[in-house]
Design an enzyme around this catalytic site. Structure first.
Site, PDB file in Angstrom:
ATOM      1  N   GLY A 261      44.008  44.595  25.323  1.00 56.43           N
ATOM      2  CA  GLY A 261      42.890  45.449  24.095  1.00 56.43           C
ATOM      3  C   GLY A 261      44.060  46.170  23.803  1.00 56.43           C
ATOM      4  O   GLY A 261      44.757  45.624  22.876  1.00 56.43           O
ATOM      5  N   CYS A 264      44.662  47.638  18.278  1.00 54.69           N
ATOM      6  CA  CYS A 264      45.263  46.135  17.294  1.00 54.69           C
ATOM      7  C   CYS A 264      44.668  44.196  17.339  1.00 54.69           C
ATOM      8  O   CYS A 264      44.475  44.667  17.097  1.00 54.69           O
ATOM      9  CB  CYS A 264      46.817  46.849  16.483  1.00 54.69           C
TER      10      CYS A 264
END
Length: 424
Positions: A261, A264
């Protein structure tokens, strides 16, 4: 040098503070009043190891100052302007470059009015072609044109200051190499390869890095599911797998665990796959990531149903330990999918931090009642370990008959009917 940094998020704050620590005079520009108020109090608006100390030290020495007005920051003596604003996902997965467009346009207007020509350094993550198609046209006004570089960052939240000072590589995208001379001087003395390349290669490198990081995480998790089905400890399998540094590259990210997660990897994967539907592996990564989350939801639902249990607690909510960043945290998504249960959340760093900007917007959109779920002490039938927790605390819960679902795997708990390892 005299440097302006626009955007005081994770990348901008770390960039500004680290540049000041290396002797440059830095002005940070931030339009969010909550962030700006914290910065003027010499406090970081984001949680990052060592950042508060750097900001305090160099703000005290007046090597690091802050303003909300770009026109006040850019002066005839300004050498470089770093632009570090966000490029969030649209609903279709493509990038929203509106913040970039607004700041670049404003920067050009200010420079035209003052007749100054600092070098513009773009750090915002953008797809290949964005510099030439979006940024460069906005840097021209009549005969006036600013020089621009594309300089991707490779900073990991939780170790961003060390990553700035000891980068794996320094990449600068240019039209003409001489335009990069001042920026190259910033990195004098750094022990890292410095690569001058085209805009498009520099823009692509960031996506190559993040897509590969996401691929490694998803690969390790699918091996984890395979091993679990065959009653094999995937941690041991992957420990053996990564011994091969000739073919299997490095051990980084190749550790069975929970879903990836953060700000980015999901965003960059969506950007790549929204542009071209011809990448089957990359297109499958987010689906694979969702399956990992769903597998945990299934375990929780089964435990609740079969054992008539009531309360579930998440220990950790930020997308990884030692940060308060909730953006696209897989634990927030997990919490959302089990929010029909009696849910508790224990994450002191998140609870005590000021939820502002993208962090606040994301949490409120996913868990509207999140603030009511935070607890100062866990008292639940099922505890989901999202961040590393002491073995003594885990054993205490097990002894009390609390079910443990371990998404971290850093502890060696041994056999217990109340313990469920994610891939082991």
């Amino acid at each position: 040098m005299e440097i302006v940094v626009v955007g005081m998020g994770y990348v901008g704050c770390v960039t500004a503070a680290c540049l000041a620590s290396r002797g440059h005079s830095v002005i940070g520009v931030e339009t969010n009043e909550s962030k700006l108020e914290l910065l003027r109090k010499q406090q970081a608006p984001v949680l990052e190891v060592g950042l508060d100390n750097l900001i305090h030290e160099f703000a005290e020495d007046e090597k690091l100052t802050f303003t909300r007005v770009l026109g006040d920051a850019i002066q005839p003596s300004t050498d470089l302007v770093f632009i570090c604003v966000g490029t969030p996902s649209r609903t279709d997965g493509s990038l929203d470059l509106s913040h970039v467009e607004r700041v670049v346009s404003e920067c050009t207007s200010v420079c035209v009015s003052k007749q100054v020509s600092p070098t513009i350094v773009m750090r915002s993550t953008m797809l290949p072609g964005s510099m030439k198609k979006t940024v460069q046209p906005l840097l021209r006004e009549g005969e006036f044109e600013l020089k621009a570089l594309y300089h991707p960052e490779f900073l990991r939240e939780g170790s961003a200051i060390d990553d700035f000072n000891h980068p794996p590589k320094i990449v600068i995208g240019v039209i003409e190499e001489q335009h990069a001379s001042q920026l190259c001087t910033v990195y004098d003395g750094f022990d890292a390869p410095l690569v001058l390349t085209s805009y498009e290669v520099a823009e692509s490198v960031k996506y190559a890095d993040n897509a590969f990081h996401a691929t490694k995480i998803a690969f390790a998790n699918e091996i984890g599911l395979f091993c679990k089905q065959n009653e094999v400890d995937a941690r041991e399998v992957m420990d053996v797998f990564v011994l091969d540094t000739k073919l299997n590259l490095s051990a980084r990210y190749l550790k069975p665990g929970f879903a990836f997660g953060g700000s980015c990897l999901p965003k960059d994967l969506r950007a790549i796959t929204s542009q071209n539907r011809g990448f089957p592996l990359l297109e499958s990564l987010l689906e694979s990531n969702s399956r990992i989350i769903r597998s945990v939801v299934d375990v929780v639902d089964k435990l609740v149903y079969e054992n008539d249990l009531a309360t579930v607690a998440l220990v950790g909510l930020s997308f990884k330990a030692n940060t308060d960043d909730l953006r696209e945290s897989p634990y927030v998504e997990l919490a959302r999918q089990i929010s029909h249960l009696r849910l508790q959340i224990f994450d002191p760093l998140v609870e005590k931090s000021l939820l502002i900007g993208g962090n606040k917007v994301f949490l409120e959109s996913q868990l509207p009642n999140a603030k009511k779920l935070f607890v100062s002490q866990v008292n639940a039938d099922i505890v989901i370990l999202c961040h590393q927790t002491s073995e003594s605390q885990i054993h205490s819960w097990l002894s009390a008959g609390v079910y443990i679902i371990d998404l971290v795997g850093d502890s060696n708990i041994g056999h217990s009917p109340f313990y469920f390892g994610l891939h082991w």
